[in-house]
Scaffold this motif. Structure first.
Motif, PDB file in Angstrom:
ATOM      1  N   GLY A   1       0.741  -1.330   0.194  1.00 27.48           N
ATOM      2  CA  GLY A   1      -0.111  -0.021   0.104  1.00 27.48           C
ATOM      3  C   GLY A   1       0.709   1.307   0.131  1.00 27.48           C
ATOM      4  N   LYS A   2       1.694   1.340   0.942  1.00 28.32           N
ATOM      5  CA  LYS A   2       2.676   2.383   0.965  1.00 28.32           C
ATOM      6  C   LYS A   2       4.292   1.750  -0.225  1.00 28.32           C
ATOM      7  CE  LYS A   2       2.604   5.304   4.116  1.00 28.32           C
ATOM      8  NZ  LYS A   2       3.550   5.696   5.151  1.00 28.32           N
TER       9      LYS A   2
ATOM     10  N   ALA B   1       1.711   7.436  -7.838  1.00 32.31           N
ATOM     11  CA  ALA B   1       1.366   7.629  -5.502  1.00 32.31           C
ATOM     12  C   ALA B   1       1.277   8.685  -5.446  1.00 32.31           C
ATOM     13  CB  ALA B   1       2.651   6.681  -5.060  1.00 32.31           C
TER      14      ALA B   1
ATOM     15  N   TYR C   1       2.039   6.787  -1.222  1.00 28.70           N
ATOM     16  CA  TYR C   1       0.267   5.926  -1.256  1.00 28.70           C
ATOM     17  C   TYR C   1       0.337   4.881  -2.943  1.00 28.70           C
ATOM     18  CZ  TYR C   1      -0.453   7.606   3.798  1.00 28.70           C
ATOM     19  OH  TYR C   1      -0.322   7.994   5.101  1.00 28.70           O
ATOM     20  N   THR C   2       0.102   4.202  -2.764  1.00 28.07           N
ATOM     21  CA  THR C   2      -0.133   3.004  -4.182  1.00 28.07           C
ATOM     22  C   THR C   2      -0.748   2.760  -4.436  1.00 28.07           C
ATOM     23  OG1 THR C   2       0.456   1.164  -3.020  1.00 28.07           O
ATOM     24  CG2 THR C   2       2.248   2.858  -4.100  1.00 28.07           C
ATOM     25  N   GLU C   3      -1.463   2.455  -2.724  1.00 27.94           N
ATOM     26  CA  GLU C   3      -3.392   2.361  -2.715  1.00 27.94           C
ATOM     27  C   GLU C   3      -4.273   3.490  -2.785  1.00 27.94           C
ATOM     28  OE1 GLU C   3      -3.317  -1.764  -1.148  1.00 27.94           O
ATOM     29  OE2 GLU C   3      -2.096  -2.438  -2.383  1.00 27.94           O
ATOM     30  N   GLY C   4      -5.869   3.355  -2.932  1.00 30.05           N
ATOM     31  CA  GLY C   4      -6.926   4.019  -2.196  1.00 30.05           C
ATOM     32  C   GLY C   4      -7.396   4.563  -3.341  1.00 30.05           C
TER      33      GLY C   4
ATOM     34  N   GLY D   1      -5.195   5.020 -12.742  1.00 34.69           N
ATOM     35  CA  GLY D   1      -6.426   3.594 -12.305  1.00 34.69           C
ATOM     36  C   GLY D   1      -8.207   4.278 -12.922  1.00 34.69           C
TER      37      GLY D   1
ATOM     38  N   LYS E   1      -9.987   5.762  -7.999  1.00 34.92           N
ATOM     39  CA  LYS E   1      -9.015   4.505  -7.025  1.00 34.92           C
ATOM     40  C   LYS E   1      -7.557   4.360  -7.688  1.00 34.92           C
ATOM     41  CE  LYS E   1      -9.727   0.519  -5.406  1.00 34.92           C
ATOM     42  NZ  LYS E   1     -10.645  -0.807  -5.605  1.00 34.92           N
TER      43      LYS E   1
ATOM     44  N   ASN F   1      -4.247   3.356  -9.511  1.00 38.88           N
ATOM     45  CA  ASN F   1      -3.422   1.546  -9.914  1.00 38.88           C
ATOM     46  C   ASN F   1      -4.511   1.080  -9.791  1.00 38.88           C
ATOM     47  OD1 ASN F   1      -0.802   3.383 -10.221  1.00 38.88           O
ATOM     48  ND2 ASN F   1      -1.193   3.294  -7.925  1.00 38.88           N
ATOM     49  N   ALA F   2      -5.862   1.222  -9.821  1.00 38.67           N
ATOM     50  CA  ALA F   2      -6.761  -0.257  -9.917  1.00 38.67           C
ATOM     51  C   ALA F   2      -6.979  -0.226 -11.612  1.00 38.67           C
ATOM     52  CB  ALA F   2      -7.853   0.272  -9.599  1.00 38.67           C
TER      53      ALA F   2
END
Length: 105
Positions: free
Chosen positions: A9-10, A32, A47-50, A86, A102, A104-105
């Motif tokens: 996630g990071k 990110a 952060y790479t997610e969210g 994303g 969102k 990198n989805a």
């Protein structure tokens, strides 16, 4: 065989330019969001997610559409010449100044 390293996630990065808190940065083929500001040469993480609210241009973006980051850091639906960012998390009208993405989805 694979050894677990981290949840993903990071990502740790070394700033190649000054980075502001929550600035969107491109790392190879992903984007990110900086967790801290950093000066050139300093290490930080991102952060790479969210789902993040990111500025966008004056185009309409449809929920679920693939979106891209322009060189000036704005979200667009145009793939050519831009970095994949994303999926649009909600509809954004042409008048909206941000899009929920969102990453990198």
């Amino acid at each position: 065989m694979a050894e677990f390293r981290q949840a993903g996630g990071k990502i740790d990065i070394t700033a190649t330019k000054a980075i502001a808190y929550h600035e969107v940065v491109v790392i190879g083929n992903i984007i990110a969001v900086a967790s801290h500001s950093a000066k050139i040469g300093e290490k930080t993480s991102a952060y790479t997610e969210g789902v993040y609210e990111i500025k966008k241009g004056n185009e309409e973006i449809t929920q679920g559409a693939k979106v891209y980051l322009t060189t000036d850091g704005a979200i667009t639906a145009t793939a050519e010449g831009n970095t994949y960012a994303g999926i649009a998390w909600r509809n954004a009208t042409a008048n909206d100044v941000v899009a929920d993405v969102k990453i990198n989805a």
